[in-house]
Write an enzyme that holds these catalytic residues in place. Structure first.
Site: not given
Length: 782
Positions: A26, A543, A722
């Site tokens: 990640r 995300r 968001h």
């Protein structure tokens, strides 16, 4: 699986349509969040991107990919990248020409507060900064894209040379890549215009010169092929869209004849668009033979000497391919076509699957042996290419391992549970119906709860801070005892309950600090699921999610949420919602078994959730929220298949929610959805209260509920979770005024768009306080 077959040369090309961009550990997420927080600068972020791209190209080359993509990397989203490439920057972002700055790019993705926005542009929306572009699901996947906002007089210009720059970057490292672009017709069909009746395809003439400029630059830089993705070809296209495709690719072929175009379609079959695709003047055509295996039989008539890219390995799911039967199907077809006309590829970009199964050390060995991530899928393609070009004996080890895995999975006792099958078969009509109609239930519920007009609540989760995540990690490692971890979670819950009371929320939630993910949390407590440690896929931006692996029959051994609901309700006199994830969302946000119909798996989950609902009601829960955030995204891309899906999806929701008394209020939540064309199904769900994501659409999504005369209660989102922006009271009040134009006052609840897990407390506290203040202001006007 091993990479042993990849060293075997093959004359049958293996193509990659795109690869995961996030990094095995990640790396992209951490680089983005470090940059956004101001910890690192733009140069550091750019260097991370350079490193990830280089690693992706090297990995694919090593695994045997002969046609490697470039421009499949993005810092946020490939559709947003295309907006920037063609200069489709809405006026509110203050761009006045030239190369689009990274600050503007991220403002479009995430929004910006007034202070940050002032650095990007001089115009601010009502003094509130600038909101992000609307976000919705990429076709029927769990990936989200930023919706382009265009105007009737839109002008396009080349404002980013990213495709050319990344092609040259790869070439400097020794890789001859095939650049990837989202096609002009798909781009325009995904876009929206302020004038709802305007067909964005009317802008094609203005858009094409920018595409042609990019393609000419790529050809000049040395590109031989370019992959242009037109997944709109698997949709129900009208004659206008079909003609637009023909016009676009005729113009491209005339303008850049030296460049070969691989037109990529995926997520379904061409269907009625087959003749359109066959007539396009392109050198290659990619077909999804996983979602639409019937296309394999008609390959020979797809036109002349065109190269056909066969999407034979599933780019959307993680099950290991059964290679021998696949070869049985491919050999006669490729024998007719000739190897010089064929490329082997995944069905779509591998963006939608995790990177490398080898990182997983905690999966049950038998389940792990049934799986394939991005690396393993490329290995499968390399094995198929070797077997087809040189004979099966040269891929013997991979084929034997595949045969053994398929046989072991089919025979495994972990897959089927006779008790689950019997219970599913016994589902009755009575289990699908509430005792009374909504009007009667509403009266009883209003008497029970006695809430004010425009009641306020949240969707469920509160910020999962670094402290919360660290405590969870310490507990998982054994550094924090069960007792100490439970006490920590209780303290977090108590704190958030007191704070909700302090700011004046009417209906509370417990914050979900004990939950790692809204699907994983339940899957970990259900039979039939397995979980990865590194199986991350991108949902949007930074995300990422780790979808559960649904491999077998589903049942609930014991209650999952009752203890935490009972504790949190004991802290307050106000109603405390019990929070569950619905069966359709659990299904759609998992990697789902492919050996039984999805409808059957969904009903199994519905029965497990029904048991949980019954236990919550028995414990005293008066409001139970069953989130179906992903109901719409499971819609098939062809409308002729919608009814079948919606019938079993709604049926599953009703099975899990209909066993309660009239006085028990069932809530549900949906996000990222256009509701107009499924409003009948939403009505059939018969939830007492539905909360939906509407802030970015400026309440336009409520038009569907107004036109349908939706009778139940609705909480339209007024806070875009968001984005890091903090909506001011006036901004929320303005949204609520728009909502009141569409709905009756006694229908309206007030809530954020979605859960607050990903936000920071310094954003959430003022935003929710402003939301409550807006509700109070509205009550004085009603």
């Amino acid at each position: 699986m091993t990479a042993s077959t990849n060293s075997t040369a093959s004359s049958l090309p293996v193509a990659s349509l795109g690869t995961p961009r996030i990094g095995p550990r990640r790396e992209l997420k951490f680089a983005l969040e470090s940059f956004w927080s101001g910890t690192t600068d733009e140069r550091a972020l750019i260097e991370t991107g350079i490193g990830l791209r280089a690693a992706n190209w090297a990995r694919q080359k090593k695994l045997g990919v002969s046609i490697i993509p470039s421009n499949d990397f993005s810092f946020y989203d490939q559709v947003l990248d295309t907006c920037v490439m063609v200069g489709a920057i809405p006026k509110g972002y203050g761009w006045s020409g030239g190369t689009v700055p990274l600050a503007t790019y991220f403002a479009m993705a995430r929004g910006a507060q007034r202070e940050a926005h002032d650095e990007v542009c001089s115009h601010a929306h009502h003094g509130h900064g600038v909101p992000a572009l609307e976000m919705t699901k990429w076709f029927d996947t769990n990936y989200h894209y930023m919706v382009p906002e265009l105007e009737k007089d839109q002008r396009f210009t080349l404002a980013s040379r990213k495709p050319i720059e990344e092609y040259l970057e790869a070439r400097a490292l020794g890789y001859q890549t095939r650049p990837v672009l989202i096609g002009p017709v798909t781009f325009l069909k995904l876009a929206k215009c302020k004038e709802a009746s305007f067909n964005t395809l009317a802008l094609l003439d203005r858009l094409l010169p920018v595409y042609i400029e990019v393609l000419r630059e790529l050809a000049k830089a040395g590109a031989e092929w370019v992959q242009i993705d037109e997944p709109c070809l698997v949709l129900d296209l009208d004659i206008v869209a079909q003609q637009a495709l023909h016009y676009a690719y005729t113009e491209i072929a005339k303008a850049v004849p030296e460049l070969k175009i691989m037109l990529a379609t995926y997520f379904g079959g061409l269907g009625a668009n087959r003749d359109t695709a066959r007539a396009l003047p392109v050198a290659g055509l990619h077909l999804d033979l996983v979602r639409a295996p019937e296309q394999l039989a008609g390959l020979a008539d797809l036109g002349g000497d065109r190269v056909l890219s066969l999407g034979v390995i599933d780019g959307r799911n993680i099950w290991r391919a059964d290679l021998s039967p696949l070869l049985d199907r491919l050999e006669p077809v490729i024998g007719k076509l000739g190897m010089d006309r064929v490329q082997l590829a995944p069905s779509c970009s591998l963006l939608h699957v995790p990177i490398d199964l080898a990182l997983e050390t905690g999966l049950p060995p038998d389940v792990k042996n049934w799986l394939a991530f991005s690396v393993q899928k490329i290995e499968e393609l390399a094995a198929l290419a070797t077997a087809l070009a040189r004979g099966r004996i040269h891929a013997d080890a991979m084929l034997k391992a595949s045969d053994e895995a398929a046989a072991a999975r089919k025979a495994s006792p972990r897959i089927h549970d006779a008790k689950v099958a019997a219970r599913t078969a016994a589902i009755s009509d009575a289990m699908r119906e509430r005792a009374s109609v909504f009007a009667e239930r509403a009266e009883v519920q209003h008497q029970r709860f006695n809430l004010p007009a425009f009641p306020t609540t949240t969707i469920g989760s509160f910020p999962q801070t670094a402290d919360v995540r660290n405590a969870r990690a310490a507990h998982a490692k054994g550094d924090l005892s069960d007792e100490a971890y439970k006490l920590y979670l209780q303290n977090q819950t108590a704190r958030v309950v007191r704070w909700q009371e302090t700011i004046g929320l009417d209906v509370l939630v417990h914050g979900e600090f004990e939950r790692n993910d809204m699907v994983q949390y339940f899957g970990e407590q259900l039979e039939g699921f397995a979980f990865t440690a590194h199986g991350w896929v991108q949902s949007y931006g930074s995300r990422y999610v780790r979808p559960p692996v649904l491999f077998g029959d589903v049942s609930r051994p014991k209650p999952m949420t009752v203890e935490w609901w009972r504790y949190s309700q004991s802290l307050t006199e106000r109603p405390m919602k019990a929070m569950l994830t619905g069966p359709v969302t659990i299904l759609n946000w998992s990697f789902v078994r492919d050996d039984i119909p999805r409808s059957e798996a969904c009903r199994q989950i519905a029965l497990a959730i029904r048991d949980e609902v019954a236990d919550l009601e028995a414990a005293g829960a008066g409001m139970i929220q069953i989130d179906e955030a992903a109901l719409r995204e499971g819609l098939p891309l062809r409308k002729t298949e919608w009814k079948t899906y919606l019938d079993w999806a709604v049926d599953s929701f009703r099975i899990c929610s209909s066993g309660v008394r009239d006085e028990t209020q069932i809530h549900t939540h949906m996000c990222y959805s256009e509701f107009n064309d499924i409003i009948g199904a939403i009505g059939a769900m018969d939830a007492d209260v539905i909360s939906i994501e509407t802030s970015r659409s400026k309440m336009e999504l409520l038009d569907a509920f107004k036109d349908y005369r939706y009778p139940n209660e609705i909480g339209p989102g007024v806070y875009d979770i968001h984005s890091p922006r903090i909506p001011e009271i006036g901004e929320i009040t303005d949204l609520l005024k728009l909502a009141r134009l569409r709905l009756a006052d006694n229908q309206l609840w007030i809530n954020p768009d979605c859960g607050l897990k990903t936000r920071k407390w310094e954003e959430v506290r003022p935003a929710l306080a402003n939301m409550v203040a807006a509700a109070r202001e509205l009550r004085t006007l009603a």
